[in-house]
Each structure stands twice: as C-alpha cells, then as structure tokens.
Design a protein around this motif. Structure first.
Motif, PDB file in Angstrom:
ATOM      1  N   UNK A 191       0.824  -1.206   0.000  1.00  0.00           N
ATOM      2  CA  UNK A 191       0.000   0.000   0.000  1.00  0.00           C
ATOM      3  C   UNK A 191       0.861   1.261   0.000  1.00  0.00           C
ATOM      4  N   UNK A 192       1.986   1.218   0.689  1.00  0.00           N
ATOM      5  CA  UNK A 192       2.907   2.349   0.617  1.00  0.00           C
ATOM      6  C   UNK A 192       3.382   2.570  -0.820  1.00  0.00           C
ATOM      7  N   UNK A 193       3.748   1.474  -1.485  1.00  0.00           N
ATOM      8  CA  UNK A 193       4.200   1.577  -2.863  1.00  0.00           C
ATOM      9  C   UNK A 193       3.145   2.180  -3.766  1.00  0.00           C
ATOM     10  N   UNK A 194       1.896   1.785  -3.563  1.00  0.00           N
ATOM     11  CA  UNK A 194       0.814   2.319  -4.398  1.00  0.00           C
ATOM     12  C   UNK A 194       0.606   3.803  -4.147  1.00  0.00           C
ATOM     13  N   UNK A 195       0.680   4.230  -2.896  1.00  0.00           N
ATOM     14  CA  UNK A 195       0.456   5.634  -2.589  1.00  0.00           C
ATOM     15  C   UNK A 195       1.592   6.507  -3.117  1.00  0.00           C
ATOM     16  N   UNK A 196       2.818   6.016  -2.983  1.00  0.00           N
ATOM     17  CA  UNK A 196       3.954   6.798  -3.469  1.00  0.00           C
ATOM     18  C   UNK A 196       3.883   6.951  -4.982  1.00  0.00           C
ATOM     19  N   UNK A 197       3.400   5.912  -5.671  1.00  0.00           N
ATOM     20  CA  UNK A 197       3.320   5.956  -7.135  1.00  0.00           C
ATOM     21  C   UNK A 197       2.087   6.687  -7.652  1.00  0.00           C
ATOM     22  N   UNK A 198       1.159   7.036  -6.763  1.00  0.00           N
ATOM     23  CA  UNK A 198      -0.085   7.667  -7.207  1.00  0.00           C
ATOM     24  C   UNK A 198       0.173   9.051  -7.789  1.00  0.00           C
ATOM     25  N   UNK A 199      -0.588   9.447  -8.811  1.00  0.00           N
ATOM     26  CA  UNK A 199      -0.421  10.789  -9.400  1.00  0.00           C
ATOM     27  C   UNK A 199      -0.610  11.869  -8.340  1.00  0.00           C
ATOM     28  N   UNK A 200       0.252  12.836  -8.356  1.00  0.00           N
ATOM     29  CA  UNK A 200       0.147  13.961  -7.431  1.00  0.00           C
ATOM     30  C   UNK A 200       0.898  13.803  -6.131  1.00  0.00           C
ATOM     31  N   UNK A 201       1.327  12.589  -5.821  1.00  0.00           N
ATOM     32  CA  UNK A 201       2.099  12.402  -4.590  1.00  0.00           C
ATOM     33  C   UNK A 201       3.467  13.061  -4.741  1.00  0.00           C
ATOM     34  N   UNK A 202       3.852  13.845  -3.774  1.00  0.00           N
ATOM     35  CA  UNK A 202       5.070  14.648  -3.867  1.00  0.00           C
ATOM     36  C   UNK A 202       6.276  14.009  -3.194  1.00  0.00           C
ATOM     37  N   UNK A 203       6.079  12.918  -2.487  1.00  0.00           N
ATOM     38  CA  UNK A 203       7.213  12.296  -1.828  1.00  0.00           C
ATOM     39  C   UNK A 203       6.791  11.544  -0.586  1.00  0.00           C
ATOM     40  N   UNK A 204       7.760  11.035   0.129  1.00  0.00           N
ATOM     41  CA  UNK A 204       7.523  10.244   1.332  1.00  0.00           C
ATOM     42  C   UNK A 204       8.517  10.668   2.399  1.00  0.00           C
ATOM     43  N   UNK A 205       8.022  10.788   3.619  1.00  0.00           N
ATOM     44  CA  UNK A 205       8.879  11.080   4.766  1.00  0.00           C
ATOM     45  C   UNK A 205       8.603  10.049   5.853  1.00  0.00           C
ATOM     46  N   UNK A 206       9.632   9.720   6.649  1.00  0.00           N
ATOM     47  CA  UNK A 206       9.493   8.738   7.708  1.00  0.00           C
ATOM     48  C   UNK A 206      10.272   9.216   8.928  1.00  0.00           C
ATOM     49  N   UNK A 207       9.785   8.861  10.104  1.00  0.00           N
ATOM     50  CA  UNK A 207      10.563   9.071  11.330  1.00  0.00           C
ATOM     51  C   UNK A 207      11.611   7.965  11.342  1.00  0.00           C
ATOM     52  N   UNK A 208      12.780   8.294  10.837  1.00  0.00           N
ATOM     53  CA  UNK A 208      13.746   7.267  10.446  1.00  0.00           C
ATOM     54  C   UNK A 208      14.317   6.486  11.610  1.00  0.00           C
ATOM     55  N   UNK A 209      14.419   7.099  12.789  1.00  0.00           N
ATOM     56  CA  UNK A 209      15.052   6.397  13.901  1.00  0.00           C
ATOM     57  C   UNK A 209      14.074   5.603  14.747  1.00  0.00           C
ATOM     58  N   UNK A 210      12.784   5.619  14.377  1.00  0.00           N
ATOM     59  CA  UNK A 210      11.787   4.952  15.208  1.00  0.00           C
ATOM     60  C   UNK A 210      11.816   3.437  15.054  1.00  0.00           C
ATOM     61  N   UNK A 211      12.011   2.945  13.834  1.00  0.00           N
ATOM     62  CA  UNK A 211      11.986   1.506  13.586  1.00  0.00           C
ATOM     63  C   UNK A 211      12.861   1.211  12.372  1.00  0.00           C
ATOM     64  N   UNK A 212      14.025   0.591  12.568  1.00  0.00           N
ATOM     65  CA  UNK A 212      14.915   0.311  11.440  1.00  0.00           C
ATOM     66  C   UNK A 212      14.261  -0.518  10.350  1.00  0.00           C
ATOM     67  N   UNK A 213      13.369  -1.435  10.725  1.00  0.00           N
ATOM     68  CA  UNK A 213      12.729  -2.272   9.717  1.00  0.00           C
ATOM     69  C   UNK A 213      11.848  -1.444   8.788  1.00  0.00           C
ATOM     70  N   UNK A 214      11.129  -0.492   9.340  1.00  0.00           N
ATOM     71  CA  UNK A 214      10.266   0.350   8.518  1.00  0.00           C
ATOM     72  C   UNK A 214      11.100   1.292   7.651  1.00  0.00           C
ATOM     73  N   UNK A 215      12.174   1.823   8.219  1.00  0.00           N
ATOM     74  CA  UNK A 215      13.055   2.691   7.441  1.00  0.00           C
ATOM     75  C   UNK A 215      13.635   1.933   6.252  1.00  0.00           C
TER      76      UNK A 215
END
Length: 530
Positions: A202-226
């Motif tokens: 679902x993340x991949x689909x949202x990032x690829x959706x028209x109009x999406x400008x980018x993705x940000x993450x709280x990088x130090x919260x969970x290494x697996x998610x980062x």
C-alpha cells in the motif's frame, strides 16, 4: 513487512519456553537454540482445540482520539501531497533474550493517543487524499483538495492454531497475552486499522499515485520500517535525510503547545508524583538505617509510580549528601545520613505516557541547618524570580536569565566569584555557572525533555504561549572538594523544580501541592512522619 520484522527479531533472540514435546517425543529441535518446541501436526491440532471465546475487547473510543485527530490534521497541513510514515517502534532487546518493556515512539503516541506498552511494530501512515476520493472528511482537508487519510497498521490477533500462539515468547498469546483485534483498535483510536502485512504494497501504491510529492518517515523509530521505505525513494541520500529531519522537527514542534487533554494528563502525572514524594518522606527513617539508603528512597517513589501510573518518566535521581552535586546521579547506591540533604528528582509517567518532572530537596532529619537553609533560600529566590517573569509574550530564555541573576548575585555575596555579579552575567564571564551548569527550564510532556528536536527559534528564542508546559528548576551545587566555596557550604546540593503551565495572563504551578518554602517543607515532613 513480516519478513523485515522477522529478520529484526530472530528466533534466537526470544526467551526459551519450557519443553513441550508431545507424548511420542516428537518435535523438531533447532540446533542453534536451547528451546524444545513441539512442532508435530498432532500437537498443533491438539493445542488449537478446546478454547472458548477470548474475553470481550474494550472498544470504547479513547478520550484522546478527537485530540489526536486534530494533531494529525495540523501535521497534514504542513506536508501537503506527501506520504508520512510514523512507526511506533519495535521491541528493544535489553540483553541476550530479554526485552525492555515496550514504549511507543512519542510522535506515534501523540498522533494516535495510544500509550502504555502498545503497540510494538505498529505504523501510522498519513497518505494524501483529495475530495475526489471522498475526502471532504479527510484530516487537514482544505478547499483546494489537500489533506491526508490516516491508516494504522498493526499485527492482527494471532491464530490459536499457529506456532506463534504457544512457541513465540515475544508475540505469542500464551506468553504475552492476546493482541487487540484490528476492529477493536479502530474503535478505540478512530483510525482505520489494517494488517501490517499490507503495509509494503500500500505504501508503494500511494507513493506511485499521481500527485504524490514524496515520502517522509521518522527514520530512527523503527529500522525495519526505514529499510522498507528506502526503495520507494529516488532522491539523493542527503535530500532524503533532510526531508526526514524536517518531519521530526515538525512533530516535535507540534507538541510545544499542549491541548486540553494533554494538560489533564500532565495534571494527573503531577498529582501522582506528589503522592510519591509523600511516600519517600515516610520511608526516610528506614533509608537512614540502610547501607543503600538512596535505593530505599528510589524504591519508595518508583513503587508508587508503577502503582499510580505507567511507571517513572525517567530514571529517578535519589541523591543524598554530596551526591546531590552530581546533576544526573542515578546510581542511587549511597547511604542517607541524618543531617544531610536529600535531592529527589522524580516524575510519575501516566498511562498516556505524559510525565511529571519535579524536584524537592529535603532535610533527611526534617530540619535544615543554617548553611543548608542559606543555599536553599538562594535557589528558592532564583525560582521565584523565574516565576515572576514567566507569562505569555516573554521569551523562553528570559526565564533562565531571571534565575541566573539571583544565582550570580548570591554567589557574589558569598565571595566565591572572581568578579561582581554583573560581570559574571556577561557572555564572556559566566563564572557563576560553575555552581549551576544546567538550564533553568525545558518543555515537558510525552518526554521529560519534550520537543527536543524543535528549532531554536521555536524553543529557546520563542515567546511563551498559553498551553506551553515547562519546568522551572534552578539549583546550586557545591561539591565537597570545592576549595573555592566556604567550608560550611561544601557538600550541599539543592535543586527546586516545578512544572509550569502558561495561562492566558501568567503561569500556573502544577506542582504547587508540594511545599517549597523551607518552613513549610519542615512542617510537611513532620506531618507525614506523625
């Protein structure tokens, strides 16, 4: 998502269950583990049978839910068109195969309202939404079609016919109890909840959706998610890091002004903290007779914190005698002697994870000596000076400056400064900081040093606003070996710390129930000792 989580929490890092081999002695053994876990089909069929329904889950909406929704809307407005990923974080290994008690990342707790030890491995995602998607009710939606929809990704309840149910000491129901169901969590938080296994797609689909400008993450919260989001980002590493840092800063600054619910939780934490201080006074006679009296004090407070709330908001400082001159003394392994002062810096963390942070310096035998009272009065006068200037419109750093003027003047009167107070207060002087090296104030909330990633102009150089909560905590610390100080003051450390709410026309001392004036402290201690 599951593969990444499993890689982060390998089998060898889990506590060892008791042997469960079935009647025929069957059960596969892991040559790299001391575990003995039955895996036969017969056993798995047997253990899955004979269970009644699980207890009914609490589905009452959280009192925090509407406030958390407003916070998400405020965040949404700052990053239109971008996917925002805020993990709760994983379980953290303490040593070998034991974990620390789980605590979610503060940004996750702030945006979901979930506290205590929930929800390891959860991820909150805010993805762009438009009115064309039915977005009139989207968080942060505006007339131009901005806004986000929040989705909470969680591990669903485990099946009783799975090996996890009986063999996984980190997640299995027989070991740690059942996880809340997705529907229950959705009812509690007001956020749509989905299986964490769907996150990657679902993340991949949202990032690829028209109009999406980018993705940000709280990088130090969970290494697996980062690691999971890394392939979804095409910008240079420096740009990615900068974007994530901007998100963390924004999340920190969102907490600078507390809402009504947050202030209520802080009041709850401070009230419980006051009860913890009362238990410490009652425990002092026992502490005096113990070789590790500081730990008797620590145990009295920490036990109250665990019963009254989620626990302590930070490691308790229980510092008697000269130990009080070590600012972050948390070993707490020294004696408590009659005639000494005890500096207790402690705070109860509520189940919501909002914490108090209060310090009182107490005469162990209930009475201040003249030198102790002299130092105590200087610190109290500095605190009162800080209270006197704190009000909306005053810059945060001015609170510290007011306290420092009193500290410098008193040290000059005692003859310990090489210059007068005015010269010491100049940027090129600061001699008085030898006896008070820390700042007078810090923001308080979900973290004991809340909003720490906020920009300087939003924190130290910012004007106070109604709803801000911070500490006022001047101190004086004269170490026993300090040859520049008068002999009678050596070994005396004093800090007085209160939790302060900025109101429309001034400030409220949330911790005023604990006495501050020396005579009042003595009377309060006498009343508790009977």
């Amino acid at each position: 998502m599951e593969e990444l989580l499993d890689a982060q929490h390998p089998e060898g890092g889990r506590p060892t269950p008791e042997p469960l081999d079935d009647a025929r002695g069957e059960g596969a053994e892991d040559p790299k583990s001391h575990r003995s876990v039955p895996r036969s089909a017969a056993f798995r069929r047997f253990i899955a049978q004979g269970w009644g329904p699980r207890p009914a889950e609490d589905t009452a909406p959280s009192a925090a839910a509407p406030f958390a929704a407003r916070r998400r809307a405020a965040l949404s407005a700052l990053f239109p068109g971008e996917v925002l990923v805020v993990p709760a974080g994983p379980l953290v290994r303490r040593s070998n195969d034991t974990d620390y008690r789980f605590r979610p990342h503060s940004a996750f707790a702030h945006l979901t309202g979930l506290g205590t030890d929930r929800e390891a491995d959860a991820v909150l995602v805010l993805h762009p939404r438009t009115p064309a998607d039915g977005g009139d009710d989207a968080e942060g939606v505006d007339a131009a079609g901005g806004g986000h929809e929040a989705v909470l990704y969680l591990r669903p309840q485990g099946s009783r016919d799975s090996e996890e149910f009986y063999a996984d000491a980190r997640y299995g129901e027989l070991w740690v109890g059942p996880r809340p169901g997705l529907a229950a969590q959705e009812a509690v938080t007001g956020v749509p909840c989905r299986d964490a296994a769907a996150l990657a797609d679902e993340l991949g689909a949202w990032v690829a959706a028209p109009g999406t400008r980018g993705l940000r993450v709280v990088a130090d919260a969970d290494p697996a998610v980062t690691a999971l989001v890394a392939p979804l980002r095409t910008a240079a590493a420096e740009e990615v890091a900068a974007a994530d840092d901007e998100l963390v800063t924004a999340l920190s600054e969102l907490r600078l002004v507390k809402d009504e619910w947050e202030v209520g939780e802080l009041r709850r934490a401070v009230a419980a903290t006051a009860r913890g201080f009362e238990e410490v006074v009652r425990a002092l006679p026992r502490a005096v007779g113990h070789p590790r009296g500081e730990r008797v004090v620590e145990a009295a407070f920490d036990g109250t914190a665990r019963v009254e709330g989620n626990g302590v908001g930070y490691e308790t400082i229980s510092a008697a005698g000269d130990h009080a001159c070590t600012l972050h003394w948390i070993r707490n392994d020294g004696p408590v002697r009659a005639g000494d002062l005890l500096l207790l810096d402690a705070g109860v963390e509520a189940d919501s994870l909002y914490t108090a942070d209060v310090t009182r310096t107490l005469p162990v035998d209930g009475r201040f000596s003249e030198p102790q009272r002299r130092v105590y009065r200087a610190v109290l006068d500095a605190a009162d000076a800080a209270f006197a200037v704190a009000r909306p419109g005053v810059r945060f750093r001015e609170v510290h400056e007011a306290a420092m003027r009193v500290i410098a003047e008193r040290l000059a009167q005692w003859g310990v400064l090489p210059v007068d107070a005015a010269a010491s207060l100049e940027p090129g002087g600061q001699y008085h900081r030898r006896w008070m090296a820390h700042g007078t104030s810090h923001h308080l909330g979900l973290d004991v040093h809340d909003c720490a990633q906020a920009r300087r102009e939003m924190y130290l150089d910012a004007e106070l606003r109604p709803g801000m909560v911070f500490t006022i905590e001047p101190g004086l610390y004269v170490k026993a070996e300090d040859e520049l100080a008068p002999p009678e003051l050596r070994g005396i450390g004093v800090r007085i710390e209160d939790d302060v709410l900025v109101t429309e026309d001034g400030v409220e001392n949330l911790s005023a129930a604990l006495p501050r004036e020396p005579d009042a402290v003595e009377a309060w201690m006498a009343s508790l000792r009977g």
